[in-house]
Design a protein around this motif. Structure first.
Motif, PDB file in Angstrom:
ATOM      1  N   GLU A  89      43.820  53.477  49.773  1.00  0.00           N
ATOM      2  CA  GLU A  89      44.571  53.807  48.567  1.00  0.00           C
ATOM      3  C   GLU A  89      44.752  52.577  47.682  1.00  0.00           C
ATOM      4  N   LEU A  90      45.117  51.458  48.289  1.00  0.00           N
ATOM      5  CA  LEU A  90      45.316  50.222  47.537  1.00  0.00           C
ATOM      6  C   LEU A  90      44.015  49.710  46.937  1.00  0.00           C
ATOM      7  N   VAL A  91      42.923  49.833  47.674  1.00  0.00           N
ATOM      8  CA  VAL A  91      41.617  49.401  47.162  1.00  0.00           C
ATOM      9  C   VAL A  91      41.247  50.238  45.934  1.00  0.00           C
ATOM     10  N   GLY A  92      41.511  51.528  46.021  1.00  0.00           N
ATOM     11  CA  GLY A  92      41.241  52.391  44.869  1.00  0.00           C
ATOM     12  C   GLY A  92      42.017  51.951  43.639  1.00  0.00           C
ATOM     13  N   GLU A  93      43.276  51.605  43.841  1.00  0.00           N
ATOM     14  CA  GLU A  93      44.095  51.128  42.726  1.00  0.00           C
ATOM     15  C   GLU A  93      43.568  49.798  42.186  1.00  0.00           C
ATOM     16  N   LEU A  94      43.136  48.933  43.086  1.00  0.00           N
ATOM     17  CA  LEU A  94      42.594  47.637  42.686  1.00  0.00           C
ATOM     18  C   LEU A  94      41.323  47.819  41.864  1.00  0.00           C
ATOM     19  N   ILE A  95      40.450  48.703  42.288  1.00  0.00           N
ATOM     20  CA  ILE A  95      39.208  48.963  41.555  1.00  0.00           C
ATOM     21  C   ILE A  95      39.513  49.523  40.170  1.00  0.00           C
ATOM     22  N   THR A  96      40.440  50.445  40.102  1.00  0.00           N
ATOM     23  CA  THR A  96      40.825  51.024  38.810  1.00  0.00           C
ATOM     24  C   THR A  96      41.335  49.940  37.865  1.00  0.00           C
ATOM     25  N   GLU A  97      42.188  49.072  38.383  1.00  0.00           N
ATOM     26  CA  GLU A  97      42.742  47.999  37.561  1.00  0.00           C
ATOM     27  C   GLU A  97      41.666  46.999  37.155  1.00  0.00           C
ATOM     28  N   ALA A  98      40.749  46.672  38.065  1.00  0.00           N
ATOM     29  CA  ALA A  98      39.666  45.733  37.757  1.00  0.00           C
ATOM     30  C   ALA A  98      38.775  46.295  36.652  1.00  0.00           C
ATOM     31  N   ARG A  99      38.482  47.580  36.732  1.00  0.00           N
ATOM     32  CA  ARG A  99      37.670  48.210  35.677  1.00  0.00           C
ATOM     33  C   ARG A  99      38.401  48.169  34.339  1.00  0.00           C
ATOM     34  N   ARG A 100      39.693  48.416  34.379  1.00  0.00           N
ATOM     35  CA  ARG A 100      40.501  48.381  33.161  1.00  0.00           C
ATOM     36  C   ARG A 100      40.449  46.999  32.511  1.00  0.00           C
ATOM     37  N   GLU A 101      40.382  45.964  33.356  1.00  0.00           N
ATOM     38  CA  GLU A 101      40.335  44.585  32.863  1.00  0.00           C
ATOM     39  C   GLU A 101      38.915  44.132  32.513  1.00  0.00           C
ATOM     40  N   GLY A 102      37.929  45.018  32.763  1.00  0.00           N
ATOM     41  CA  GLY A 102      36.546  44.668  32.440  1.00  0.00           C
ATOM     42  C   GLY A 102      35.862  43.800  33.488  1.00  0.00           C
ATOM     43  N   MET A 103      36.406  43.761  34.683  1.00  0.00           N
ATOM     44  CA  MET A 103      35.859  42.926  35.751  1.00  0.00           C
ATOM     45  C   MET A 103      34.713  43.657  36.445  1.00  0.00           C
ATOM     46  N   SER A 104      33.624  42.927  36.717  1.00  0.00           N
ATOM     47  CA  SER A 104      32.490  43.524  37.423  1.00  0.00           C
ATOM     48  C   SER A 104      32.784  43.574  38.924  1.00  0.00           C
ATOM     49  N   ALA A 105      31.984  44.352  39.630  1.00  0.00           N
ATOM     50  CA  ALA A 105      32.138  44.447  41.085  1.00  0.00           C
ATOM     51  C   ALA A 105      31.904  43.091  41.744  1.00  0.00           C
ATOM     52  N   ASP A 106      30.937  42.336  41.218  1.00  0.00           N
ATOM     53  CA  ASP A 106      30.662  41.006  41.774  1.00  0.00           C
ATOM     54  C   ASP A 106      31.846  40.064  41.565  1.00  0.00           C
ATOM     55  N   GLU A 107      32.452  40.129  40.391  1.00  0.00           N
ATOM     56  CA  GLU A 107      33.617  39.284  40.119  1.00  0.00           C
ATOM     57  C   GLU A 107      34.780  39.651  41.035  1.00  0.00           C
ATOM     58  N   LEU A 108      35.001  40.950  41.203  1.00  0.00           N
ATOM     59  CA  LEU A 108      36.081  41.403  42.077  1.00  0.00           C
ATOM     60  C   LEU A 108      35.825  40.973  43.514  1.00  0.00           C
ATOM     61  N   THR A 109      34.596  41.107  43.966  1.00  0.00           N
ATOM     62  CA  THR A 109      34.233  40.686  45.324  1.00  0.00           C
ATOM     63  C   THR A 109      34.476  39.192  45.507  1.00  0.00           C
ATOM     64  N   HIS A 110      34.120  38.421  44.503  1.00  0.00           N
ATOM     65  CA  HIS A 110      34.335  36.969  44.566  1.00  0.00           C
ATOM     66  C   HIS A 110      35.822  36.638  44.699  1.00  0.00           C
ATOM     67  N   VAL A 111      36.632  37.282  43.882  1.00  0.00           N
ATOM     68  CA  VAL A 111      38.075  37.044  43.932  1.00  0.00           C
ATOM     69  C   VAL A 111      38.637  37.428  45.302  1.00  0.00           C
ATOM     70  N   LEU A 112      38.209  38.569  45.831  1.00  0.00           N
ATOM     71  CA  LEU A 112      38.676  39.000  47.145  1.00  0.00           C
ATOM     72  C   LEU A 112      38.277  38.015  48.238  1.00  0.00           C
ATOM     73  N   ARG A 113      37.051  37.552  48.189  1.00  0.00           N
ATOM     74  CA  ARG A 113      36.606  36.589  49.205  1.00  0.00           C
ATOM     75  C   ARG A 113      37.412  35.287  49.132  1.00  0.00           C
ATOM     76  N   GLU A 114      37.686  34.832  47.933  1.00  0.00           N
ATOM     77  CA  GLU A 114      38.477  33.611  47.778  1.00  0.00           C
ATOM     78  C   GLU A 114      39.886  33.783  48.323  1.00  0.00           C
ATOM     79  N   ARG A 115      40.507  34.915  48.020  1.00  0.00           N
ATOM     80  CA  ARG A 115      41.895  35.162  48.421  1.00  0.00           C
ATOM     81  C   ARG A 115      42.028  35.492  49.897  1.00  0.00           C
ATOM     82  N   TYR A 116      40.993  36.101  50.493  1.00  0.00           N
ATOM     83  CA  TYR A 116      41.072  36.554  51.877  1.00  0.00           C
ATOM     84  C   TYR A 116      41.075  35.394  52.857  1.00  0.00           C
ATOM     85  N   THR A 117      40.424  34.309  52.515  1.00  0.00           N
ATOM     86  CA  THR A 117      40.341  33.169  53.435  1.00  0.00           C
ATOM     87  C   THR A 117      41.507  32.251  53.342  1.00  0.00           C
TER      88      THR A 117
END
Length: 116
Positions: A88-116
């Motif tokens: 559910e949270l991932v779905g909300e994150l994707i919706t918000e990322a699209r709203r901000e114009g962020m690509s899937a690659d950009e979102l993946t990069h941000v997630l990888r940086e924050r996860y570690t």
């Protein structure tokens, strides 16, 4: 059901136990109506305090995954909805990322940086 914990992990021991039970229910290793190991025995096998296991079981009870009863132990009461809240949270994150114009690659990069 095999439960492994990592004492060196930054994740609390009780949360590691709870996560292992969630995974076992999600992958079908443990099914609805099955009894989980007795807290005292599980604690002894993992070489942790019995209260740590009881806390994990309490978390699972609060999530509605198990039922705790005296003399009956911990019993799986619900079919797992694997990672339902996370999905559910991932779905909300994707919706918000699209709203901000962020690509899937950009979102993946941000997630990888924050996860570690």
């Amino acid at each position: 059901m095999l439960i492994r914990i990592d004492p060196a992990s930054t994740v609390a021991l009780y949360e590691q136990v709870a996560a292992a039970v969630r995974r076992a229910v999600a992958d079908g290793t443990v099914r609805r109506g099955e009894q989980l190991p007795v807290a005292r025995e599980l604690a002894a096998s993992l070489e942790i305090n019995v209260h740590t296991v009881l806390r994990a079981y309490a978390v699972l009870r609060d999530e509605g995954l198990i039922d705790l009863r005296r003399r009956r132990g911990a019993v799986v009461t619900a079919e797992a909805k694997p990672r339902a809240r996370l999905n559910e949270l991932v779905g909300e994150l994707i919706t918000e990322a699209r709203r901000e114009g962020m690509s899937a690659d950009e979102l993946t990069h941000v997630l990888r940086e924050r996860y570690t």
